[in-house]
Each structure stands twice: as structure tokens, then as C-alpha cells.
Design a protein around this motif. Structure first.
Motif, PDB file in Angstrom:
ATOM      1  N   GLU A  41     -12.618  11.903   6.127  1.00 19.07           N
ATOM      2  CA  GLU A  41     -13.331  12.747   5.434  1.00 19.07           C
ATOM      3  C   GLU A  41     -14.923  12.661   6.308  1.00 19.07           C
ATOM      4  N   ALA A  42     -15.894  13.732   6.042  1.00 18.08           N
ATOM      5  CA  ALA A  42     -16.948  13.659   6.927  1.00 18.08           C
ATOM      6  C   ALA A  42     -17.718  12.397   7.124  1.00 18.08           C
ATOM      7  N   ASP A  43     -17.785  11.622   5.899  1.00 21.76           N
ATOM      8  CA  ASP A  43     -18.337  10.401   6.094  1.00 21.76           C
ATOM      9  C   ASP A  43     -17.791   9.374   6.662  1.00 21.76           C
ATOM     10  N   GLY A  44     -16.340   9.495   7.144  1.00 23.59           N
ATOM     11  CA  GLY A  44     -15.928   8.340   7.882  1.00 23.59           C
ATOM     12  C   GLY A  44     -14.752   7.658   7.158  1.00 23.59           C
ATOM     13  N   TRP A  45     -14.899   7.932   5.646  1.00 26.43           N
ATOM     14  CA  TRP A  45     -14.047   7.454   4.730  1.00 26.43           C
ATOM     15  C   TRP A  45     -12.714   8.060   4.816  1.00 26.43           C
ATOM     16  N   ILE A  46     -11.481   7.327   4.224  1.00 26.01           N
ATOM     17  CA  ILE A  46     -10.134   8.091   4.353  1.00 26.01           C
ATOM     18  C   ILE A  46      -9.503   8.416   3.017  1.00 26.01           C
ATOM     19  N   ARG A  47      -9.256   9.509   2.817  1.00 26.51           N
ATOM     20  CA  ARG A  47      -8.834   9.973   1.543  1.00 26.51           C
ATOM     21  C   ARG A  47      -7.082   9.859   1.580  1.00 26.51           C
ATOM     22  N   ALA A  48      -6.650   9.204   0.490  1.00 28.37           N
ATOM     23  CA  ALA A  48      -5.163   8.967   0.652  1.00 28.37           C
ATOM     24  C   ALA A  48      -4.519   8.838  -0.831  1.00 28.37           C
ATOM     25  N   VAL A  49      -3.165   8.955  -1.039  1.00 33.44           N
ATOM     26  CA  VAL A  49      -2.454   8.669  -1.916  1.00 33.44           C
ATOM     27  C   VAL A  49      -1.518   7.514  -1.689  1.00 33.44           C
ATOM     28  N   LEU A  50      -1.853   6.681  -2.523  1.00 31.64           N
ATOM     29  CA  LEU A  50      -1.290   5.108  -2.442  1.00 31.64           C
ATOM     30  C   LEU A  50      -0.417   4.811  -3.540  1.00 31.64           C
ATOM     31  N   PRO A  51       0.733   4.229  -3.201  1.00 30.06           N
ATOM     32  CA  PRO A  51       1.870   3.791  -4.373  1.00 30.06           C
ATOM     33  C   PRO A  51       1.172   2.564  -5.298  1.00 30.06           C
ATOM     34  N   ILE A  52       1.388   2.564  -6.479  1.00 32.16           N
ATOM     35  CA  ILE A  52       0.787   1.313  -7.269  1.00 32.16           C
ATOM     36  C   ILE A  52       2.272   0.885  -8.166  1.00 32.16           C
ATOM     37  N   GLU A  53       1.974  -0.325  -8.325  1.00 31.80           N
ATOM     38  CA  GLU A  53       3.075  -0.877  -9.282  1.00 31.80           C
ATOM     39  C   GLU A  53       2.879  -0.683 -10.860  1.00 31.80           C
ATOM     40  N   SER A  54       1.771  -0.412 -11.213  1.00 37.19           N
ATOM     41  CA  SER A  54       1.206  -0.427 -12.485  1.00 37.19           C
ATOM     42  C   SER A  54      -0.161  -0.087 -12.579  1.00 37.19           C
ATOM     43  N   GLN A  55      -0.620   0.182 -13.749  1.00 35.66           N
ATOM     44  CA  GLN A  55      -2.042   0.319 -13.876  1.00 35.66           C
ATOM     45  C   GLN A  55      -2.757  -1.121 -13.962  1.00 35.66           C
ATOM     46  N   ASP A  56      -2.139  -1.991 -14.495  1.00 36.49           N
ATOM     47  CA  ASP A  56      -2.839  -3.278 -14.712  1.00 36.49           C
ATOM     48  C   ASP A  56      -2.871  -3.923 -13.139  1.00 36.49           C
ATOM     49  N   HIS A  57      -1.604  -3.642 -12.471  1.00 40.35           N
ATOM     50  CA  HIS A  57      -1.786  -4.228 -11.015  1.00 40.35           C
ATOM     51  C   HIS A  57      -2.698  -3.689 -10.388  1.00 40.35           C
ATOM     52  N   ALA A  58      -2.646  -2.230 -10.111  1.00 42.46           N
ATOM     53  CA  ALA A  58      -3.701  -1.534  -9.508  1.00 42.46           C
ATOM     54  C   ALA A  58      -5.139  -2.002  -9.687  1.00 42.46           C
ATOM     55  N   HIS A  59      -5.373  -1.951 -11.056  1.00 46.89           N
ATOM     56  CA  HIS A  59      -6.771  -2.457 -11.661  1.00 46.89           C
ATOM     57  C   HIS A  59      -7.329  -3.521 -10.888  1.00 46.89           C
ATOM     58  N   GLY A  60      -6.372  -4.765 -10.738  1.00 47.51           N
ATOM     59  CA  GLY A  60      -6.831  -5.851 -10.158  1.00 47.51           C
ATOM     60  C   GLY A  60      -6.984  -5.659  -8.553  1.00 47.51           C
ATOM     61  N   THR A  61      -5.944  -4.850  -7.867  1.00 47.86           N
ATOM     62  CA  THR A  61      -6.064  -4.825  -6.452  1.00 47.86           C
ATOM     63  C   THR A  61      -7.271  -4.125  -6.096  1.00 47.86           C
ATOM     64  N   PHE A  62      -7.328  -2.969  -6.793  1.00 51.47           N
ATOM     65  CA  PHE A  62      -8.754  -2.153  -6.358  1.00 51.47           C
ATOM     66  C   PHE A  62      -9.975  -2.804  -6.638  1.00 51.47           C
ATOM     67  N   LEU A  63      -9.978  -3.674  -7.615  1.00 54.65           N
ATOM     68  CA  LEU A  63     -11.154  -4.287  -8.129  1.00 54.65           C
ATOM     69  C   LEU A  63     -11.304  -5.402  -7.018  1.00 54.65           C
ATOM     70  N   ALA A  64     -10.466  -6.062  -6.289  1.00 51.52           N
ATOM     71  CA  ALA A  64     -10.817  -6.973  -5.457  1.00 51.52           C
ATOM     72  C   ALA A  64     -11.180  -6.252  -4.137  1.00 51.52           C
ATOM     73  N   MET A  65     -10.957  -5.007  -3.969  1.00 55.37           N
ATOM     74  CA  MET A  65     -11.649  -4.515  -2.670  1.00 55.37           C
ATOM     75  C   MET A  65     -13.047  -4.056  -2.680  1.00 55.37           C
ATOM     76  N   GLY A  66     -13.692  -4.262  -4.033  1.00 53.97           N
ATOM     77  CA  GLY A  66     -14.909  -3.920  -4.090  1.00 53.97           C
ATOM     78  C   GLY A  66     -15.539  -2.646  -4.041  1.00 53.97           C
ATOM     79  N   ALA A  67     -16.549  -2.369  -3.263  1.00 53.76           N
ATOM     80  CA  ALA A  67     -17.352  -1.045  -2.950  1.00 53.76           C
ATOM     81  C   ALA A  67     -16.730  -0.521  -1.697  1.00 53.76           C
ATOM     82  N   GLU A  68     -15.487  -0.951  -1.385  1.00 53.78           N
ATOM     83  CA  GLU A  68     -15.082  -0.202  -0.092  1.00 53.78           C
ATOM     84  C   GLU A  68     -13.750   0.429  -0.598  1.00 53.78           C
ATOM     85  N   VAL A  69     -13.673   0.885  -1.843  1.00 49.47           N
ATOM     86  CA  VAL A  69     -12.608   1.815  -2.122  1.00 49.47           C
ATOM     87  C   VAL A  69     -13.420   2.576  -3.382  1.00 49.47           C
TER      88      VAL A  69
END
Length: 318
Positions: free
Chosen positions: A264-292
Motif C-alpha cells: 500500500e501507499a504507506d509501505g505496509w503490506i495488505r494480505a490474507v493469512l491463514p489462522i488456526e483459530s481465533q484464540d491462537h490468532a489473538h495471541g499471535t497478532f498480539l505478540a506482533m504489537g504495533a507492526e500489524v
């Protein structure tokens, strides 16, 4: 190439007995027509090989015939020494046997091949477990391996992840698999897969079993892994990733990023990623902090927003 294939045909028939042209072709990864030509070459060389037609036919060596053409090529000798992984062999109780076998093999090799095999062993070392994984305690592994080899039934006390956690099982162990430093036993009825380090207690029955004739351990494990991965990725998340976060993705997430990612224009990347479950994805994306930034599904975005607000309140200056 052809001479190696002819030797392979001889060794296959010597070890497996009668085989059809189609079976030989599958083993050698060639056409049936090539097998026919190779068999004619063996006949011409005086090898006592005959074939029978019909439903139960196939090629077979004359009873008692044994080939002595078992010389190793340089790549074969190197591969044999590279395949001897000392850690798993020791866990199976075969550490000293492996060392003795390698010593005998080395002594039997010609000088040139011995030097190449030594060079291979000095340049490559196989260490299966990951960096952050401690070795599992597998005190019952030698007994399980012995039961696999001798087709003996096992009574085990097994710990699983769901309640009731500790259960009793009667197992007919078909085979052992080492995956990423962890041992699994594939056992009937089923078959099903069990982690050997989760066996709490074990008794060997005075009872033998016969594995199914059509059971193939390698084929079963390949199918088991495919089923595991298909169940592992049950959903998708639409995300925006900072370049730093995108560069750290691995495995299925990295593949999905490559397939669906758009900058995208700001240099960030938009994508569709596979997730195992909402619980697992919540922890994974939370660990990425402000970078996602998770854009969807809405319930996952709302859950992450609620967690972020709770964290902001907790760390707000008092």
C-alpha cells in the motif's frame, strides 16, 4: 545409469522375491518398457532370472541364486554415514550398534571411498530438535521399539490433552516415526498416532499381532501430516503488516503473504493469512504489537481492540 538400475533389479528380486514388471518400474521410477529391456539384458548376461505370466506372475531369481555385485558408489557410501543419526539411535538403545556398524562399514570400504565417507561425516552433522525445544523424556521408547519390531501388543497408560486426560489403551504398534526431535508411535486399531513421551506406564502383553498387509508407514505418515495441516488452518485473517513484521513470517503465513500480499501507499503490506483459530490468532497478532493491524474477521479485530484498551489502561501513568 543402466548398470546401476540392473543391479537394483537384482537386489530387489533377491530381497523381496517375486515382483511384477509394474512393481519393479514403480520401485525404480522408470517405465514398464524399460524394465522389460533391462530383464532382457540380465538374461543376456547369464543371470538365472525367469518370469511367469498371469495374475500371480512376475519375475523371480532361481532359488539359491545370490548376487555379489553389492559394491557401493561414492554417493551411496557418503549417504550411509550421513544417515546415521547418533541421538535417535541412542534413544532407541542402538547407539553402540550404530557405532559398531559404521566401524565395520568403514573398514570394508576401499581407501578412496573411506576418505570420502570420512569427509562427509566431518563436514555434516544432523541435529533434529529445534533450538528452543528441550529433548523429550522418552523412558518407554526402547520398549515401544522392541514391541514394534516383534509385533507385540502393548497396554499403556496414556496422557492426552482433553478430559479425561489419563486413559488406558491397548495398542498394536505398527511403526515409529521421529518428527522434529519427537517420537510418535503409529498403532492399531485405527491406526492412530500417539506421542511416545506421553506414555505414562507400559506393559508388554504375551500376545502377538499381525500388521495389515497393505499398511505402509511412510504413506500413512504423509497422509497424517496432510490431514493435520488441513485441520490446522481453519480460517483466514485480513491484515496490514509493517515491512519488518512481513519479513519475519515463515511457513504457511509467508507463502500466503507471497500469494496475496499487496503493498500500500504507506509501505505496509495488505494480505490474507491463514489462522488456526481465533484464540491462537489473538495471541499471535498480539505478540506482533504495533507492526500489524487486523482488518477482519470483525470479531477478531474487536477482541484485539479490547485487549489493547485493557493493556493501555494497565500501563497508563498512575
Amino acid at each position: 545409469m543402466k548398470s546401476s538400475r540392473l543391479l537394483s533389479i537384482l537386489l530387489l528380486l533377491q530381497t523381496k522375491g517375486r515382483m511384477t514388471a509394474a512393481q519393479l518400474a514403480a520401485e525404480l521410477e522408470v517405465s514398464v518398457r524399460t524394465v522389460y529391456r533391462d530383464v532382457e539384458s540380465l538374461h543376456a548376461a547369464g543371470v538365472p532370472l525367469y518370469g511367469d505370466a498371469g495374475h500371480s506372475g512376475g519375475y523371480q531369481l532361481v532359488a539359491g541364486y545370490r548376487t555379489r555385485l553389492t559394491g557401493l558408489s561414492a554417493p551411496e557410501a557418503e549417504a550411509l554415514f550421513l544417515s546415521g543419526v547418533p541421538g535417535p539411535a541412542a534413544e532407541l538403545g542402538l547407539g553402540s550398534a550404530l557405532a559398531a556398524a559404521q566401524l565395520k562399514l568403514r573398514a570394508a570400504l576401499p581407501t578412496e571411498l573411506r576418505a570420502q565417507a570420512d569427509r562427509m561425516r566431518s563436514r555434516f552433522h544432523l541435529d533434529a530438535p529445534g533450538w528452543y525445544a528441550q529433548d523429550d523424556e522418552v523412558p518407554h521408547l526402547p520398549q515401544v521399539a522392541d514391541a514394534v519390531w516383534n509385533s507385540r501388543v502393548l497396554d499403556v497408560r496414556y496422557r492426552r490433552w482433553k478430559a479425561p486426560t489419563d486413559v488406558d489403551r491397548r495398542l498394536e504398534p505398527y511403526g515409529l516415526v521421529l518428527k522434529a526431535g519427537r517420537w510418535y508411535v503409529v498403532a492399531g486399531p485405527g491406526p492412530r498416532t500417539y506421542r511416545v513421551d506421553q506414555i505414562l506406564a507400559l506393559d508388554v502383553r504375551d500376545e502377538e499381532f499381525a500388521p495389515p498387509e497393505d499398511f505402509d508407514l511412510g504413506a500413512y505418515w504423509e497422509g497424517y501430516q496432510a490431514d493435520f495441516h488441513s485441520r490446522l488452518r481453519r480460517g483466514e485473517a485480513i491484515v496490514r503488516l509493517a515491512p519488518q513484521a512481513a519479513s519475519r513470517l515463515t511457513g504457511a503465513a509467508a507463502q500466503a503473504l507471497a500469494e496475496t500480499g499487496t503493498e500500500e501507499a504507506d509501505g505496509w503490506i495488505r494480505a490474507v493469512l491463514p489462522i488456526e483459530s481465533q484464540d491462537h490468532a489473538h495471541g499471535t497478532f498480539l505478540a506482533m504489537g504495533a507492526e500489524v493491524e487486523v482488518l477482519g474477521p470483525p470479531e477478531l479485530r474487536a477482541r484485539l481492540a479490547a485487549t489493547s484498551r485493557a493493556l493501555a489502561a494497565r500501563y497508563a501513568p498512575g
